[in-house]
Design a protein around this motif. Structure first.
Motif, PDB file in Angstrom:
ATOM      1  N   ILE A 117       0.876  -1.168   0.000  1.00  0.00           N
ATOM      2  CA  ILE A 117       0.000   0.000   0.000  1.00  0.00           C
ATOM      3  C   ILE A 117       0.920   1.226   0.000  1.00  0.00           C
ATOM      4  N   LEU A 118       0.815   2.066  -1.007  1.00  0.00           N
ATOM      5  CA  LEU A 118       1.780   3.145  -1.198  1.00  0.00           C
ATOM      6  C   LEU A 118       1.235   4.537  -0.897  1.00  0.00           C
ATOM      7  N   ASP A 119      -0.050   4.738  -1.078  1.00  0.00           N
ATOM      8  CA  ASP A 119      -0.651   6.051  -0.790  1.00  0.00           C
ATOM      9  C   ASP A 119      -2.153   5.860  -0.675  1.00  0.00           C
ATOM     10  N   PHE A 120      -2.756   6.579   0.277  1.00  0.00           N
ATOM     11  CA  PHE A 120      -4.198   6.427   0.521  1.00  0.00           C
ATOM     12  C   PHE A 120      -4.724   7.754   1.020  1.00  0.00           C
ATOM     13  N   TYR A 121      -5.738   8.257   0.314  1.00  0.00           N
ATOM     14  CA  TYR A 121      -6.275   9.573   0.695  1.00  0.00           C
ATOM     15  C   TYR A 121      -7.755   9.659   0.339  1.00  0.00           C
ATOM     16  N   ILE A 122      -8.544  10.127   1.302  1.00  0.00           N
ATOM     17  CA  ILE A 122      -9.946  10.495   1.081  1.00  0.00           C
ATOM     18  C   ILE A 122     -10.090  11.950   1.499  1.00  0.00           C
ATOM     19  N   HIS A 123     -10.768  12.741   0.686  1.00  0.00           N
ATOM     20  CA  HIS A 123     -10.899  14.165   0.984  1.00  0.00           C
ATOM     21  C   HIS A 123     -11.510  14.365   2.370  1.00  0.00           C
ATOM     22  N   GLU A 124     -10.994  15.357   3.074  1.00  0.00           N
ATOM     23  CA  GLU A 124     -11.395  15.582   4.465  1.00  0.00           C
ATOM     24  C   GLU A 124     -12.905  15.752   4.632  1.00  0.00           C
ATOM     25  N   SER A 125     -13.562  16.315   3.641  1.00  0.00           N
ATOM     26  CA  SER A 125     -15.004  16.552   3.747  1.00  0.00           C
ATOM     27  C   SER A 125     -15.835  15.278   3.646  1.00  0.00           C
ATOM     28  N   ARG A 126     -15.198  14.178   3.202  1.00  0.00           N
ATOM     29  CA  ARG A 126     -15.957  12.932   3.022  1.00  0.00           C
ATOM     30  C   ARG A 126     -15.376  11.761   3.820  1.00  0.00           C
ATOM     31  N   GLN A 127     -14.512  12.056   4.772  1.00  0.00           N
ATOM     32  CA  GLN A 127     -13.978  10.986   5.613  1.00  0.00           C
ATOM     33  C   GLN A 127     -15.032  10.524   6.618  1.00  0.00           C
ATOM     34  N   ARG A 128     -14.815   9.338   7.146  1.00  0.00           N
ATOM     35  CA  ARG A 128     -15.722   8.725   8.128  1.00  0.00           C
ATOM     36  C   ARG A 128     -17.138   8.540   7.584  1.00  0.00           C
ATOM     37  N   SER A 129     -17.201   8.256   6.299  1.00  0.00           N
ATOM     38  CA  SER A 129     -18.514   8.006   5.690  1.00  0.00           C
ATOM     39  C   SER A 129     -18.550   6.672   4.954  1.00  0.00           C
ATOM     40  N   GLY A 130     -17.516   5.846   5.151  1.00  0.00           N
ATOM     41  CA  GLY A 130     -17.476   4.532   4.524  1.00  0.00           C
ATOM     42  C   GLY A 130     -16.852   4.494   3.149  1.00  0.00           C
ATOM     43  N   LEU A 131     -16.470   5.659   2.622  1.00  0.00           N
ATOM     44  CA  LEU A 131     -15.908   5.694   1.271  1.00  0.00           C
ATOM     45  C   LEU A 131     -14.510   5.070   1.222  1.00  0.00           C
ATOM     46  N   GLY A 132     -13.723   5.295   2.268  1.00  0.00           N
ATOM     47  CA  GLY A 132     -12.388   4.704   2.299  1.00  0.00           C
ATOM     48  C   GLY A 132     -12.453   3.191   2.302  1.00  0.00           C
ATOM     49  N   LYS A 133     -13.362   2.629   3.087  1.00  0.00           N
ATOM     50  CA  LYS A 133     -13.543   1.171   3.124  1.00  0.00           C
ATOM     51  C   LYS A 133     -14.000   0.658   1.756  1.00  0.00           C
ATOM     52  N   GLU A 134     -14.897   1.387   1.115  1.00  0.00           N
ATOM     53  CA  GLU A 134     -15.365   0.983  -0.211  1.00  0.00           C
ATOM     54  C   GLU A 134     -14.219   0.963  -1.216  1.00  0.00           C
ATOM     55  N   LEU A 135     -13.391   1.994  -1.172  1.00  0.00           N
ATOM     56  CA  LEU A 135     -12.257   2.076  -2.090  1.00  0.00           C
ATOM     57  C   LEU A 135     -11.249   0.960  -1.814  1.00  0.00           C
ATOM     58  N   PHE A 136     -10.965   0.730  -0.535  1.00  0.00           N
ATOM     59  CA  PHE A 136      -9.993  -0.287  -0.158  1.00  0.00           C
ATOM     60  C   PHE A 136     -10.488  -1.683  -0.518  1.00  0.00           C
ATOM     61  N   GLU A 137     -11.756  -1.952  -0.276  1.00  0.00           N
ATOM     62  CA  GLU A 137     -12.324  -3.256  -0.592  1.00  0.00           C
ATOM     63  C   GLU A 137     -12.318  -3.514  -2.096  1.00  0.00           C
ATOM     64  N   THR A 138     -12.584  -2.470  -2.875  1.00  0.00           N
ATOM     65  CA  THR A 138     -12.538  -2.610  -4.334  1.00  0.00           C
ATOM     66  C   THR A 138     -11.145  -3.019  -4.778  1.00  0.00           C
ATOM     67  N   MET A 139     -10.126  -2.384  -4.196  1.00  0.00           N
ATOM     68  CA  MET A 139      -8.741  -2.722  -4.524  1.00  0.00           C
ATOM     69  C   MET A 139      -8.422  -4.162  -4.141  1.00  0.00           C
ATOM     70  N   LEU A 140      -8.802  -4.572  -2.931  1.00  0.00           N
ATOM     71  CA  LEU A 140      -8.502  -5.931  -2.473  1.00  0.00           C
ATOM     72  C   LEU A 140      -9.131  -6.974  -3.393  1.00  0.00           C
ATOM     73  N   THR A 141     -10.375  -6.746  -3.791  1.00  0.00           N
ATOM     74  CA  THR A 141     -11.060  -7.676  -4.678  1.00  0.00           C
ATOM     75  C   THR A 141     -10.400  -7.728  -6.040  1.00  0.00           C
TER      76      THR A 141
END
Length: 286
Positions: A117-141
């Protein structure tokens, strides 16, 4: 949220796209003229998100740029967007690297093509809304990876917290580089070959317990780093305690740490500095 002077909808036919060294979305379909236009727009998006990520992590320069991605055949950037609103929300850069790593008992291993994992960023206005998990899960799959099998390069405190919260990753294997990996990373668990190595293993475990659950034990953003040198465990905190001036003469913590690793002694290593008469320069004496 990051918006641009152009319409991003033709680039994002779905909320999450994957971009490789050709700088085109994996869903892109078009002729040469259209591909050149899409490449220019994707470069602007990647560079903008890379700068925001670097700023959020307080880095001096971005880890993710379009130019770096273009020259890296084994790296991928996943980009998340709110297509309806026409804004980009975050990125996740991953790749494979050949790494030399310590395993659970402190032995060095060469791991070819280690998932990273080299870089990971979710815009501050949309953090803690499940978007990071969605992005990470998409990558893992898409990559076919498991979180516990991923090495993490220079993780921020937020990323460490993310991995702890969503995947239960807490217990780390201390390394001499900037990568963080977790217990379970290695497929097999080598047993100590003799009593001395068994004592080393126990000393290693004790050093982890004394870290008070601190994750991400690497040089850039952690004070404690367990090192096995014979039956000695040296920590970065110990080194800092014994050195009044570590930056003089170009001596860095990393060099001192590597020196400590190469010395096999029966007692903790002490580093001292001394000022040369009249010169005002410093040197390090072991």
């Amino acid at each position: 949220m990051v918006d641009f002077r152009f319409d991003i909808k033709p680039l994002f036919t779905r909320p999450i796209i994957k971009v490789t060294s050709n700088l085109l979305p994996h869903t892109f379909r078009g002729d040469r003229r259209q591909s050149l236009d899409a490449t220019a727009k994707m470069s602007e998006i990647i560079d903008s998100l890379g700068l925001l990520s670097a700023k959020a992590q307080k880095l001096t320069k971005p880890v993710t740029t379009a130019q770096r991605l273009r020259s890296s055949e084994n790296q991928v950037v996943y980009i998340l967007a709110d297509v309806d609103k026409g804004v980009v929300l975050g990125l996740l850069k991953v790749g494979t690297k050949d790494l030399y790593l310590f395993d659970e008992i402190g032995q060095t291993r060469k791991i070819p093509n280690a998932p990273s994992i080299l870089d990971f960023y979710i815009h501050e206005s949309r953090q803690r809304s499940g978007l990071g998990k969605e992005l990470f899960e998409t990558m893992l799959t898409d990559e076919g990876w498991k979180p516990i099998k991923c090495s993490v390069d220079r993780p921020s405190d937020k990323l460490l917290g993310f991995l702890r919260k969503h995947y239960g990753l807490v217990r780390t294997i201390p390394q001499a580089n900037n990568f963080v990996l977790y217990e379970g990373f290695f497929d097999d668990k080598r047993q100590p070959e003799n009593e001395d190595q068994n004592q080393n293993h126990q000393h290693y475990r004790k050093s982890q317990q004394q870290s008070n659950g601190t994750a991400g034990m690497h040089l850039t953003n952690r004070l404690t780093m367990a090192i096995l040198a014979s039956d000695v465990c040296i920590t970065l905190r110990d080194i800092r305690t014994n050195i009044k001036t570590i930056s003089a003469g170009g001596v860095t913590e990393r060099k001192l740490l590597f020196t400590a690793m190469a010395v096999f002694m029966g007692e903790p290593i002490q580093f001292r500095t001394k000022r040369l008469d009249g010169s005002g320069k410093m040197y390090t004496k072991y």
